[in-house]
Design a protein around this motif. Sequence first.
Motif, PDB file in Angstrom:
ATOM      1  N   ALA A 269      -0.921 -10.256   8.611  1.00  0.00           N
ATOM      2  CA  ALA A 269      -2.415 -10.168   7.641  1.00  0.00           C
ATOM      3  C   ALA A 269      -2.100  -9.560   6.340  1.00  0.00           C
ATOM      4  O   ALA A 269      -2.584 -10.044   5.357  1.00  0.00           O
ATOM      5  CB  ALA A 269      -3.400  -9.249   8.505  1.00  0.00           C
ATOM      6  N   TYR A 270      -1.103  -8.479   6.374  1.00  0.00           N
ATOM      7  CA  TYR A 270      -1.047  -7.728   5.113  1.00  0.00           C
ATOM      8  C   TYR A 270      -0.101  -8.752   4.094  1.00  0.00           C
ATOM      9  O   TYR A 270      -0.319  -8.755   2.921  1.00  0.00           O
ATOM     10  CB  TYR A 270       0.103  -6.641   5.545  1.00  0.00           C
ATOM     11  N   LYS A 271       0.836  -9.665   4.822  1.00  0.00           N
ATOM     12  CA  LYS A 271       1.308 -10.467   3.961  1.00  0.00           C
ATOM     13  C   LYS A 271       0.781 -11.781   3.390  1.00  0.00           C
ATOM     14  O   LYS A 271       0.752 -12.210   2.012  1.00  0.00           O
ATOM     15  CB  LYS A 271       2.633 -10.956   4.648  1.00  0.00           C
ATOM     16  N   LEU A 272      -0.438 -12.103   4.252  1.00  0.00           N
ATOM     17  CA  LEU A 272      -1.267 -13.337   3.742  1.00  0.00           C
ATOM     18  C   LEU A 272      -2.498 -12.972   2.821  1.00  0.00           C
ATOM     19  O   LEU A 272      -2.847 -13.690   2.070  1.00  0.00           O
ATOM     20  CB  LEU A 272      -1.686 -13.962   5.130  1.00  0.00           C
ATOM     21  N   PHE A 273      -3.096 -11.915   3.139  1.00  0.00           N
ATOM     22  CA  PHE A 273      -4.313 -11.564   2.547  1.00  0.00           C
ATOM     23  C   PHE A 273      -4.173 -10.504   1.547  1.00  0.00           C
ATOM     24  O   PHE A 273      -3.601  -9.469   1.705  1.00  0.00           O
ATOM     25  CB  PHE A 273      -5.546 -11.058   3.569  1.00  0.00           C
ATOM     26  N   TYR A 274      -4.544 -10.783   0.281  1.00  0.00           N
ATOM     27  CA  TYR A 274      -4.498  -9.956  -1.006  1.00  0.00           C
ATOM     28  C   TYR A 274      -5.425  -8.744  -0.572  1.00  0.00           C
ATOM     29  O   TYR A 274      -4.760  -7.727  -1.112  1.00  0.00           O
ATOM     30  CB  TYR A 274      -5.074 -10.640  -2.265  1.00  0.00           C
ATOM     31  N   HIS A 275      -6.679  -8.958  -0.079  1.00  0.00           N
ATOM     32  CA  HIS A 275      -7.439  -7.642  -0.050  1.00  0.00           C
ATOM     33  C   HIS A 275      -7.113  -6.770   0.969  1.00  0.00           C
ATOM     34  O   HIS A 275      -7.473  -5.547   0.949  1.00  0.00           O
ATOM     35  CB  HIS A 275      -8.856  -8.067   0.288  1.00  0.00           C
ATOM     36  N   VAL A 276      -6.148  -7.070   2.055  1.00  0.00           N
ATOM     37  CA  VAL A 276      -5.657  -6.181   3.047  1.00  0.00           C
ATOM     38  C   VAL A 276      -4.489  -5.330   2.080  1.00  0.00           C
ATOM     39  O   VAL A 276      -4.473  -4.253   2.434  1.00  0.00           O
ATOM     40  CB  VAL A 276      -4.749  -7.147   3.932  1.00  0.00           C
ATOM     41  N   ARG A 277      -3.902  -6.147   1.341  1.00  0.00           N
ATOM     42  CA  ARG A 277      -2.581  -5.316   0.584  1.00  0.00           C
ATOM     43  C   ARG A 277      -3.475  -4.295  -0.327  1.00  0.00           C
ATOM     44  O   ARG A 277      -2.918  -3.375  -0.549  1.00  0.00           O
ATOM     45  CB  ARG A 277      -1.995  -6.374  -0.181  1.00  0.00           C
ATOM     46  N   VAL A 278      -4.641  -4.634  -0.828  1.00  0.00           N
ATOM     47  CA  VAL A 278      -5.253  -3.569  -1.733  1.00  0.00           C
ATOM     48  C   VAL A 278      -5.812  -2.628  -1.089  1.00  0.00           C
ATOM     49  O   VAL A 278      -5.498  -1.441  -1.515  1.00  0.00           O
ATOM     50  CB  VAL A 278      -6.455  -4.520  -2.512  1.00  0.00           C
ATOM     51  N   ARG A 279      -6.181  -2.799   0.061  1.00  0.00           N
ATOM     52  CA  ARG A 279      -6.735  -1.712   1.003  1.00  0.00           C
ATOM     53  C   ARG A 279      -5.427  -0.634   1.386  1.00  0.00           C
ATOM     54  O   ARG A 279      -5.647   0.316   1.326  1.00  0.00           O
ATOM     55  CB  ARG A 279      -7.379  -2.167   2.195  1.00  0.00           C
ATOM     56  N   VAL A 280      -4.193  -1.331   1.758  1.00  0.00           N
ATOM     57  CA  VAL A 280      -3.200  -0.296   2.142  1.00  0.00           C
ATOM     58  C   VAL A 280      -2.798   0.293   0.846  1.00  0.00           C
ATOM     59  O   VAL A 280      -2.407   1.269   1.018  1.00  0.00           O
ATOM     60  CB  VAL A 280      -2.259  -1.426   2.568  1.00  0.00           C
ATOM     61  N   MET A 281      -2.699  -0.400  -0.227  1.00  0.00           N
ATOM     62  CA  MET A 281      -2.459   0.466  -1.518  1.00  0.00           C
ATOM     63  C   MET A 281      -3.124   1.479  -1.898  1.00  0.00           C
ATOM     64  O   MET A 281      -2.834   2.662  -2.259  1.00  0.00           O
ATOM     65  CB  MET A 281      -2.183  -0.759  -2.728  1.00  0.00           C
ATOM     66  N   ALA A 282      -4.654   1.260  -1.604  1.00  0.00           N
ATOM     67  CA  ALA A 282      -5.517   2.244  -2.029  1.00  0.00           C
ATOM     68  C   ALA A 282      -5.421   3.335  -0.965  1.00  0.00           C
ATOM     69  O   ALA A 282      -5.545   4.580  -1.367  1.00  0.00           O
ATOM     70  CB  ALA A 282      -6.972   1.699  -2.089  1.00  0.00           C
ATOM     71  N   TRP A 283      -4.918   2.963   0.127  1.00  0.00           N
ATOM     72  CA  TRP A 283      -4.836   4.173   1.215  1.00  0.00           C
ATOM     73  C   TRP A 283      -3.459   4.968   0.996  1.00  0.00           C
ATOM     74  O   TRP A 283      -3.620   6.123   1.322  1.00  0.00           O
ATOM     75  CB  TRP A 283      -4.912   3.347   2.498  1.00  0.00           C
ATOM     76  N   GLN A 284      -2.562   4.356   0.636  1.00  0.00           N
ATOM     77  CA  GLN A 284      -1.136   4.968   0.439  1.00  0.00           C
ATOM     78  C   GLN A 284      -1.596   5.941  -0.824  1.00  0.00           C
ATOM     79  O   GLN A 284      -0.746   7.165  -0.638  1.00  0.00           O
ATOM     80  CB  GLN A 284      -0.020   3.994  -0.023  1.00  0.00           C
ATOM     81  N   ASN A 285      -2.020   5.656  -1.936  1.00  0.00           N
ATOM     82  CA  ASN A 285      -2.101   6.492  -3.168  1.00  0.00           C
ATOM     83  C   ASN A 285      -3.410   6.147  -3.860  1.00  0.00           C
ATOM     84  O   ASN A 285      -3.315   5.673  -4.886  1.00  0.00           O
ATOM     85  CB  ASN A 285      -0.720   6.239  -3.955  1.00  0.00           C
ATOM     86  N   PRO A 286      -4.493   6.667  -3.298  1.00  0.00           N
ATOM     87  CA  PRO A 286      -5.538   6.223  -4.071  1.00  0.00           C
ATOM     88  C   PRO A 286      -5.920   6.926  -5.440  1.00  0.00           C
ATOM     89  O   PRO A 286      -6.334   6.307  -6.275  1.00  0.00           O
ATOM     90  CB  PRO A 286      -6.654   6.939  -3.019  1.00  0.00           C
ATOM     91  N   MET A 287      -5.188   7.964  -5.613  1.00  0.00           N
ATOM     92  CA  MET A 287      -5.299   8.421  -7.095  1.00  0.00           C
ATOM     93  C   MET A 287      -4.712   7.622  -8.202  1.00  0.00           C
ATOM     94  O   MET A 287      -4.940   7.628  -9.064  1.00  0.00           O
ATOM     95  CB  MET A 287      -4.794  10.111  -7.010  1.00  0.00           C
ATOM     96  N   ARG A 288      -3.513   7.093  -7.567  1.00  0.00           N
ATOM     97  CA  ARG A 288      -2.693   6.252  -8.768  1.00  0.00           C
ATOM     98  C   ARG A 288      -3.542   4.930  -9.282  1.00  0.00           C
ATOM     99  O   ARG A 288      -3.745   4.597 -10.202  1.00  0.00           O
ATOM    100  CB  ARG A 288      -1.362   5.732  -7.952  1.00  0.00           C
ATOM    101  N   TYR A 289      -4.626   4.613  -8.152  1.00  0.00           N
ATOM    102  CA  TYR A 289      -5.375   3.387  -8.508  1.00  0.00           C
ATOM    103  C   TYR A 289      -6.834   3.922  -8.609  1.00  0.00           C
ATOM    104  O   TYR A 289      -7.749   3.069  -8.430  1.00  0.00           O
ATOM    105  CB  TYR A 289      -5.047   2.122  -7.656  1.00  0.00           C
ATOM    106  N   ILE A 290      -6.967   4.963  -9.039  1.00  0.00           N
ATOM    107  CA  ILE A 290      -8.542   5.673  -9.032  1.00  0.00           C
ATOM    108  C   ILE A 290      -9.597   5.003  -9.733  1.00  0.00           C
ATOM    109  O   ILE A 290     -10.503   4.787  -9.674  1.00  0.00           O
ATOM    110  CB  ILE A 290      -8.467   7.150  -9.474  1.00  0.00           C
ATOM    111  N   GLU A 291      -8.845   4.177 -10.949  1.00  0.00           N
ATOM    112  CA  GLU A 291      -9.864   3.498 -11.577  1.00  0.00           C
ATOM    113  C   GLU A 291     -10.317   2.043 -11.100  1.00  0.00           C
ATOM    114  O   GLU A 291     -11.301   1.472 -11.506  1.00  0.00           O
ATOM    115  CB  GLU A 291      -9.183   3.075 -13.182  1.00  0.00           C
ATOM    116  N   LYS A 292      -9.631   1.613 -10.160  1.00  0.00           N
ATOM    117  CA  LYS A 292     -10.171   0.458  -9.458  1.00  0.00           C
ATOM    118  C   LYS A 292     -10.318   0.289  -7.969  1.00  0.00           C
ATOM    119  O   LYS A 292     -10.981   0.627  -7.511  1.00  0.00           O
ATOM    120  CB  LYS A 292      -9.334  -0.773 -10.059  1.00  0.00           C
ATOM    121  N   GLU A 293      -8.837  -0.125  -7.560  1.00  0.00           N
ATOM    122  CA  GLU A 293      -8.785  -0.289  -6.093  1.00  0.00           C
ATOM    123  C   GLU A 293      -8.892   0.982  -5.190  1.00  0.00           C
ATOM    124  O   GLU A 293      -9.409   0.855  -4.165  1.00  0.00           O
ATOM    125  CB  GLU A 293      -7.114  -0.821  -5.895  1.00  0.00           C
ATOM    126  N   GLY A 294      -8.484   2.011  -5.817  1.00  0.00           N
ATOM    127  CA  GLY A 294      -8.292   3.426  -5.093  1.00  0.00           C
ATOM    128  C   GLY A 294      -9.941   4.144  -5.636  1.00  0.00           C
ATOM    129  O   GLY A 294     -10.188   5.290  -5.012  1.00  0.00           O
TER     130      GLY A 294
END
Length: 445
Positions: A269-294
């Motif tokens: 699911a992580y490989k297939l769905f973009y919004h899953v990758r976005v949520r994982v990315m926001a979970w790993q480092n929310p401050m890095r993407y604080i303006e949008k995804e995080g």
Amino acid sequence: MHLVVELIQYLMVLLIGVYSFYSFSVVRFRNKRMQDKSYRKLSASIYLLHFIGYFTLYFQTMNDKLLFLYAGEVLLIILVNTFYQTFYPKRSKLLVSNMLMLLTIGFIILARLSYDKAVKQVLIVAVSFLVCLIVPVTIKRITFLKRFGWIYGILGIAILFVVLFAGTTNYGATNWLTIGGFSFQPSEIVKLIFVFSIAAMLQERINLKKICIVTVIAGVHVLILVIQKDLGGALIFFVTFVFMLYTATSRPLYLFSGLAGGSVAAFIAYKLFYHVRVRVMAWQNPMRYIEKEGYQISQSLFAIGTGGWFGMGLNRGLPTSIPVVESDFVFSAIAEEFGALFALCMILIYINCFIMLINIALTMEDAFYRLISLGFSVMFGFQVILSIGGVIKFIPSTGVTLPFISSGGSSVFATIVMFMILQGIYLKVKSDKEEPIEEGVQKDQ
């Protein structure tokens, strides 16, 4: 005003602390008089918490509409206690009490966040309890429900298919259905049907062929939810099925194989769905993407950290800065304004509910009802973990509501029905045994 709000926030922490203590200690008492005294304290804590919560809101806003909402909610709580005591005197009092406490917390925080959504929530809760008046007696007396495993499974799949092709999309997931201007999530009702389906098919004569068939039916449910991009719901269905299968077969191989398969599916699911990758990315480092995804998870963490142990005080924080705070991130609002100690006590109430539900499953001899109890227990407990875990950055956010508290008509209706079904199973146990399950009441010698 600041002094009053400050004092009230400590009082609210004290009240929920008292409630949490007695919700666990009541099971120790063997004497009915001592139990009744504890239940009166639990009930008093609910009414007092409800009163001071609305008093604080009204004291700060002077909004007369809050008085009408408060009166309606008090009437609802009184009627629920009265009707269920009248129709089901042998009910699990603690289960009803925990439901009302969690609903009360939800009423208060929703009234603070959105008056309109609070009104809607109260109306749906009232209708849910009215409908559920017949649920416990239906479960207790009707015995042929276990015969329709295939029908339950096909019905659940059919409902999900309708949503897949005719549903509307909200927050990236196509899991809503709109009829006559009224929107709801059919997957919440399918949760209940799904557990009945699996329990009915695994209650007896379990062999490899039946296990494969049941796995296919469960897999279709999960696959449709994945296609709808309702990954939180798919995860709840999957975990519930795995634990029900393990309970029915008592084979650890199925449990570990299911968990391993789920891990592989999550990676796919992580490989297939973009919004899953976005949520994982926001979970790993929310401050890095604080303006949008995080942004959402970052605001959630800021709110929880700002609240500290005792909170900012009701109506003193900035929970509305968190997107979708009324549903997916309501725990953050509670932690910010009520404090971490309040939130921890609330988690203890959820744990108390889970222990009670598991206890019902363990004391049920009939395989069908035992599997239903176990399935609902896992479903409820896992949903709480997903909801709270997502907002505190323990796991990636899955967009799952917090039972009884989050705004969401479909969710609160399905959860109340679930608990009333378990009340019916509890009554079935009590009809076979003289001693209650969690109260441990014994006749005075």
